[in-house]
Design an enzyme around this catalytic site. Structure first.
Site, short mmCIF file in Angstrom:
data_model
loop_
_atom_site.label_atom_id
_atom_site.label_comp_id
_atom_site.label_asym_id
_atom_site.label_seq_id
_atom_site.Cartn_x
_atom_site.Cartn_y
_atom_site.Cartn_z
N ALA A 1 -4.04 5.04 -12.36
CA ALA A 1 -4.58 3.86 -13.03
C ALA A 1 -3.51 2.94 -13.61
CB ALA A 1 -5.53 4.29 -14.16
N ARG B 1 1.13 8.96 -14.30
CA ARG B 1 2.35 9.55 -14.84
C ARG B 1 3.01 8.68 -15.90
NH1 ARG B 1 5.83 10.92 -9.59
NH2 ARG B 1 5.24 8.76 -9.17
N SER C 1 -8.46 4.92 3.45
CA SER C 1 -7.71 3.81 4.04
C SER C 1 -8.24 3.54 5.44
CB SER C 1 -6.22 4.15 4.12
OG SER C 1 -5.50 3.14 4.79
N TYR D 1 0.96 10.25 6.11
CA TYR D 1 0.09 9.38 5.30
C TYR D 1 -1.20 9.07 6.05
CZ TYR D 1 -1.84 5.41 2.87
OH TYR D 1 -2.71 4.58 2.21
N LYS E 1 -5.08 10.28 4.95
CA LYS E 1 -6.20 9.39 4.72
C LYS E 1 -7.35 9.67 5.70
CE LYS E 1 -4.69 7.28 1.13
NZ LYS E 1 -5.38 7.44 -0.18
N PRO F 1 -9.46 0.34 2.60
CA PRO F 1 -8.85 -0.98 2.75
C PRO F 1 -7.79 -1.01 3.84
CG PRO F 1 -7.88 0.15 0.89
CD PRO F 1 -8.98 1.04 1.41
N GLY F 2 -7.48 -2.22 4.27
CA GLY F 2 -6.30 -2.44 5.08
C GLY F 2 -5.11 -2.54 4.15
#
Length: 259
Positions: A10, A34, A139, A152, A156, A182-183
């Site tokens: 966040a 973090r 994604s 990655y 996703k 999303p793209g």
């Protein structure tokens, strides 16, 4: 009725904007990331602007056992989580055999394991109360194999598949699951993942518009949210009919850096 959302990752990007959208809708928040200073700054902003309650928990979800510890911290606050937004994640760039296994292991821990564990822990209470929403940030990359971002893209793909499967399992419980796909998005993700100069980010969307897309879909209980109409048409209308080698070529080209 309470409306408290826990949002991971966040402190920046889509997660930060999702926190703003939720607060604008009058919802309380538990912000997780973090970077304490960034979280506290955002928390103070949301309290001042919208009069909502905001808790801050500093956690590194790349570490094994962090999700269980986070659940215990939330329990200690005495807060029921009505909305879980699994946003935290990171990527990278380069050939798999050259990029370093340790980084990919941390990526898998955060993008898949922590997300799965948090979904499990918080879904329990939601089902018991007969209501709740889960928004997992997947994604559009998860619909493709991803040369130069192999782990990655694969992580996703897991998020996209897992989210849709548990959405089906939770039908009739009052709990919905939405996956935001999303793209490319213009956030710190790009620099952190060594993606500056990558062709696929030339027309990256802004984080606010992506957050709004995902949040609206979550509120409606939709299964899948894709922020870009052209990407949706490609993924749902064209991709299934393209030859596999052609898909790999296009995917590789989109991840290559401009010279």
């Amino acid at each position: 009725m309470t409306n408290t959302a826990l949002i991971t990752g966040a402190s920046a990007g889509i997660g930060e904007e999702l926190a703003r959208v939720h607060a604008e809708n009058g919802g309380d928040l538990v912000l997780v990331a973090r970077r304490k200073a960034r979280l506290e700054s955002l928390a103070n902003e949301l309290r001042a602007d919208h009069g909502v309650q905001v808790h801050v928990i500093v956690a590194d979800l790349e570490k094994s056992g962090a999700a269980k510890k986070l659940m215990a911290q939330v329990d200690a606050l005495g807060v029921a989580i009505d909305v879980l937004i699994n946003n935290a994640g990171f990527g990278g760039h380069g050939k798999f055999h050259e990029s370093g296994l340790e980084r990919d292991q941390r990526m898998m821990q955060l993008n898949m394991v922590a997300l799965t564990e948090l979904s499990y822990y918080f879904a329990q209470g939601m089902v018991e109360r007969g209501q709740g929403r889960i928004l997992n940030v997947g994604s559009s990359a998860g619909f493709l194999p991803g040369p130069l971002q192999a782990v990655y893209y694969a992580s996703k793909a897991y998020v996209n598949s897992f989210s849709q499967a548990i959405a089906n399992e939770l039908q009739g419980t009052g709990v919905t699951v939405t996956v935001l796909c999303p793209g490319p998005v213009a956030t710190e993700f790009q620099a952190a993942g060594d993606l500056d100069g990558v062709k696929g980010f030339d027309l990256a969307a802004d984080a606010r518009s992506v957050a709004e897309c995902g949040y609206r879909a979550m509120e409606r209980g939709e299964l899948l949210a894709i922020n870009d109409r052209k990407i949706r048409v490609f993924l749902e209308g064209l991709l299934p009919f393209l030859p596999r080698k052609g898909v790999l070529w296009m995917s590789r080209k989109s991840m290559e850096k401009s010279s």
